[in-house]
Design a protein around this motif. Structure first.
Motif, mmCIF file in Angstrom:
data_model
loop_
_atom_site.group_PDB
_atom_site.id
_atom_site.type_symbol
_atom_site.label_atom_id
_atom_site.label_comp_id
_atom_site.label_asym_id
_atom_site.label_seq_id
_atom_site.Cartn_x
_atom_site.Cartn_y
_atom_site.Cartn_z
ATOM 1 N N CYS A 48 -47.745 26.472 29.773
ATOM 2 C CA CYS A 48 -47.155 25.159 30.007
ATOM 3 C C CYS A 48 -46.190 25.226 31.187
ATOM 4 N N PRO A 49 -46.278 24.264 32.117
ATOM 5 C CA PRO A 49 -45.363 24.277 33.262
ATOM 6 C C PRO A 49 -43.903 23.993 32.889
ATOM 7 N N HIS A 50 -43.657 23.533 31.673
ATOM 8 C CA HIS A 50 -42.290 23.217 31.248
ATOM 9 C C HIS A 50 -41.507 24.482 30.892
ATOM 10 N N ARG A 51 -41.952 25.193 29.870
ATOM 11 C CA ARG A 51 -41.226 26.379 29.403
ATOM 12 C C ARG A 51 -42.124 27.607 29.232
ATOM 13 N N CYS A 68 -48.765 20.954 24.105
ATOM 14 C CA CYS A 68 -48.037 22.218 24.092
ATOM 15 C C CYS A 68 -47.499 22.459 22.682
ATOM 16 N N TYR A 73 -45.494 18.429 24.619
ATOM 17 C CA TYR A 73 -45.860 17.771 25.869
ATOM 18 C C TYR A 73 -47.385 17.719 25.908
ATOM 19 N N VAL A 82 -49.385 15.263 33.566
ATOM 20 C CA VAL A 82 -48.570 15.214 32.366
ATOM 21 C C VAL A 82 -48.624 13.778 31.824
ATOM 22 N N TYR A 86 -41.551 15.727 30.345
ATOM 23 C CA TYR A 86 -40.839 15.671 31.616
ATOM 24 C C TYR A 86 -40.950 17.011 32.333
ATOM 25 N N CYS A 87 -42.068 17.219 32.998
ATOM 26 C CA CYS A 87 -42.268 18.440 33.766
ATOM 27 C C CYS A 87 -43.378 18.196 34.781
ATOM 28 N N GLY A 88 -43.695 19.209 35.529
ATOM 29 C CA GLY A 88 -44.774 19.091 36.498
ATOM 30 C C GLY A 88 -46.127 19.048 35.820
#
Length: 107
Positions: A48-51, A68, A73, A82, A86-88
Motif C-alpha cells: 500500500c502506498p500509504h503505510r 488495504c 483504503y 485511490v 488519503y494517499c497516492g
C-alpha cells in the motif's frame, strides 16, 4: 520496458491463479499482487502506498477494488486510483492474458 510471461498457457494460468484470489509474486526485485476476474487479470504493487501494508492480505470487492488490510483504503485494480483514503495511487502494471500465459509489462 520488459515483458514477463506467467504460466505456460491460458489454462495453466487459470490453475495457478484461481478466480478472485489474490496472489503474491516476485518479478525481479518487485513484489507484486495479482488478481484474476474471469479472463481479466490485474497486476499491482503488493504494498500500500500509504503505510506499506501488504495488499495481498486485503480483499477485492465486486467493483474490482482492493482494500488495504491496515486502514481499509481502497484502490481501483485497473488504474490504481485511490478510491477511499488519503494517499497516492497504487502502481499497476499492464497484464494481458494470451494463449501462452499472462504477459506482464514492467518498466
Amino acid at each position: 520496458m520488459k515483458k514477463f510471461t506467467l504460466g505456460k498457457s491460458r489454462d495453466h494460468l487459470f490453475e495457478l491463479v484461481p478466480e478472485g484470489r489474490i496472489k503474491k509474486m516476485k518479478i525481479g526485485t518487485k513484489t507484486l499482487g495479482l488478481v484474476r476476474r474471469g479472463s481479466e487479470c490485474f497486476v499491482f504493487d503488493a504494498f500500500c502506498p500509504h503505510r506499506g501494508a501488504l495488499l495481498t492480505e486485503g480483499q477485492v470487492n465486486d467493483r474490482n477494488e482492493i482494500s488495504c488490510p491496515l486502514h481499509q483504503y481502497r484502490f481501483e485494480l485497473k488504474t490504481g486510483k485511490v478510491k477511499v483514503g488519503y494517499c497516492g495511487d497504487l502502481e499497476t502494471y499492464p497484464a494481458i492474458l494470451t494463449e501462452a500465459g499472462l504477459e506482464i509489462t514492467m518498466p
